[in-house]
Scaffold this motif. Structure first.
Motif, PDB file in Angstrom:
ATOM      1  N   THR A  48      54.606  87.119  73.623  1.00  0.00           N
ATOM      2  CA  THR A  48      53.720  86.888  72.386  1.00  0.00           C
ATOM      3  C   THR A  48      52.784  88.234  72.189  1.00  0.00           C
ATOM      4  O   THR A  48      52.318  88.710  73.003  1.00  0.00           O
ATOM      5  CB  THR A  48      52.849  85.865  73.110  1.00  0.00           C
ATOM      6  OG1 THR A  48      53.889  84.752  73.491  1.00  0.00           O
ATOM      7  CG2 THR A  48      51.956  85.557  72.126  1.00  0.00           C
ATOM      8  N   SER A  49      52.771  88.242  70.859  1.00  0.00           N
ATOM      9  CA  SER A  49      52.123  89.508  70.255  1.00  0.00           C
ATOM     10  C   SER A  49      50.635  89.113  70.415  1.00  0.00           C
ATOM     11  O   SER A  49      50.085  87.976  70.611  1.00  0.00           O
ATOM     12  CB  SER A  49      52.391  89.513  68.830  1.00  0.00           C
ATOM     13  OG  SER A  49      53.756  89.746  68.671  1.00  0.00           O
ATOM     14  N   THR A  62      50.977  97.665  63.317  1.00  0.00           N
ATOM     15  CA  THR A  62      51.510  97.414  64.593  1.00  0.00           C
ATOM     16  C   THR A  62      51.468  98.554  65.516  1.00  0.00           C
ATOM     17  O   THR A  62      51.687  99.759  64.814  1.00  0.00           O
ATOM     18  CB  THR A  62      53.054  97.005  64.371  1.00  0.00           C
ATOM     19  OG1 THR A  62      53.116  96.046  63.545  1.00  0.00           O
ATOM     20  CG2 THR A  62      53.980  96.671  65.298  1.00  0.00           C
ATOM     21  N   ILE A 102      49.175  93.303  66.752  1.00  0.00           N
ATOM     22  CA  ILE A 102      49.319  93.270  65.565  1.00  0.00           C
ATOM     23  C   ILE A 102      47.718  93.451  65.038  1.00  0.00           C
ATOM     24  O   ILE A 102      46.781  92.815  65.470  1.00  0.00           O
ATOM     25  CB  ILE A 102      49.754  91.874  64.907  1.00  0.00           C
ATOM     26  CG1 ILE A 102      51.129  91.883  65.385  1.00  0.00           C
ATOM     27  CG2 ILE A 102      49.843  91.947  63.500  1.00  0.00           C
ATOM     28  CD1 ILE A 102      51.654  90.452  65.015  1.00  0.00           C
ATOM     29  N   ILE A 130      53.038  99.104  69.577  1.00  0.00           N
ATOM     30  CA  ILE A 130      54.007  98.577  70.820  1.00  0.00           C
ATOM     31  C   ILE A 130      53.802  99.695  71.766  1.00  0.00           C
ATOM     32  O   ILE A 130      53.955 100.820  71.502  1.00  0.00           O
ATOM     33  CB  ILE A 130      55.243  98.398  70.121  1.00  0.00           C
ATOM     34  CG1 ILE A 130      55.457  97.517  69.286  1.00  0.00           C
ATOM     35  CG2 ILE A 130      56.103  98.090  71.333  1.00  0.00           C
ATOM     36  CD1 ILE A 130      57.037  97.358  68.527  1.00  0.00           C
ATOM     37  N   LYS A 140      53.215  94.065  72.251  1.00  0.00           N
ATOM     38  CA  LYS A 140      53.239  94.369  70.847  1.00  0.00           C
ATOM     39  C   LYS A 140      51.595  93.887  70.337  1.00  0.00           C
ATOM     40  O   LYS A 140      51.337  92.670  70.591  1.00  0.00           O
ATOM     41  CB  LYS A 140      54.166  93.469  69.826  1.00  0.00           C
ATOM     42  CG  LYS A 140      54.098  93.921  68.558  1.00  0.00           C
ATOM     43  CD  LYS A 140      55.222  93.161  67.564  1.00  0.00           C
ATOM     44  CE  LYS A 140      55.110  93.505  66.151  1.00  0.00           C
ATOM     45  NZ  LYS A 140      56.206  92.759  65.448  1.00  0.00           N
ATOM     46  N   GLU A 187      47.060  89.673  68.874  1.00  0.00           N
ATOM     47  CA  GLU A 187      46.254  89.958  67.558  1.00  0.00           C
ATOM     48  C   GLU A 187      44.910  90.579  67.766  1.00  0.00           C
ATOM     49  O   GLU A 187      44.074  90.102  68.621  1.00  0.00           O
ATOM     50  CB  GLU A 187      46.234  88.822  66.588  1.00  0.00           C
ATOM     51  CG  GLU A 187      47.371  87.975  66.371  1.00  0.00           C
ATOM     52  CD  GLU A 187      47.292  86.825  65.341  1.00  0.00           C
ATOM     53  OE1 GLU A 187      46.114  86.616  65.238  1.00  0.00           O
ATOM     54  OE2 GLU A 187      48.432  86.264  65.101  1.00  0.00           O
TER      55      GLU A 187
END
Length: 275
Positions: free
Chosen positions: A183-184, A144, A112, A146, A110, A186
């Motif tokens: 963990t996303s 977002t 962000i 994914i 993911k 950024e």
């Protein structure tokens, strides 16, 4: 001593206790797998919890039902350690459980996407292009993005990410995929300054083009000259729909003075006043 012996838990009680523990273990395993993100895969945290649970059940059964025990003899530093029964089983279950722990074949990642470094604004719209083993892309929605079912071999690897979002610089970034696969990541984009291309025509009272006049905008902040056909083009650091005062000079004489709305879609027509 007899009173203490009467209070001791019998082997049958230990069998019942560990049996109930085993039932709880199976129930917990099934429940956690059903309610995990992917029923086919078990997260590392869930697996470790169940591993400890299983080791404690096995150790309790050996200690209580079979009366197996661990023994230490000798001095603190020079003695010999003799381990047996539950201690060995507990250690073996933990050791082989960790060695044989399941690994996911794929994972989801993911991103962000923030509009700036302050994390106050998310980007909505545009496309995020990512170079995994092969190029891939997905639309940015509410900040977002994914990507699903990526091969586990990508965990910990560096990848190239390129945002294609209107109003932001298209700058590629190198990021590392987290080893945990959860963990996303950024991303912080850099916004382009507002820019508007404006075109227009200067005409006289009869509607005929007027060449070579001076067009002054925003009290002198921006200036340009009309060409031989009265046309002019300006690129201004403003938003579409901005109002600015416009003056047109023929020589030193002011021939036009009015506030205009600037748009890239609608050309301006500036009609000069009578002399």
């Amino acid at each position: 001593m007899p009173a203490e012996a009467n209070k001791a838990v019998s082997p049958l009680s230990w069998v019942i206790i560990t049996g109930l523990g085993f039932v709880l273990f199976v129930g917990a395993a099934v429940t956690l797998m059903i309610f995990s993100n992917k029923s086919a895969n078990m997260s590392a945290q869930v697996y470790f919890f169940l591993l400890i649970f299983a080791a404690l059940i096995a150790s309790g059964f050996l200690f209580g039902a079979l009366k197996a025990h661990a023994k230490y003899s000798g001095q603190l530093h020079n003695g010999t350690l003799a381990l047996g029964g539950p201690a060995v089983i507990f250690c073996l279950i933990i050791y082989f459980g960790l060695k044989l722990s399941p690994t996911a074949d794929s994972f989801d990642i993911k991103f962000i996407v923030f509009a700036d470094e302050s994390k106050n604004e998310l980007v909505d719209g545009g496309v995020l292009k990512v170079l995994f083993n092969k190029p891939d892309s997905a639309r940015v929605e509410n900040g977002t993005v994914i990507f699903n079912d990526l091969p586990a071999s990508l965990l910990g690897k560096r990848i190239t990410v390129t945002p294609a979002v209107a109003g932001y610089y298209r700058q590629s970034q190198q990021v590392t995929i987290p080893l945990d696969g959860h963990t996303s990541i950024e991303l912080h984009l850099k916004k382009k300054p507002d820019s508007l291309k404006v075109s227009g025509l200067v005409v006289d009272i009869q509607g005929q083009p007027v060449p070579d006049v001076l067009i002054v905008l925003a009290d002198g902040q921006y200036k340009t000259n009309a060409d031989q056909l009265g046309n002019f083009i300006l690129i201004l650091p403003i938003k579409d729909g901005t109002e600015l005062p416009v003056r047109v000079y023929m020589g030193k004489k002011l021939r036009f003075n009015s506030t205009q709305i600037f748009s890239s879609k609608v050309p301006l027509t500036l009609q000069l006043n009578k002399l």
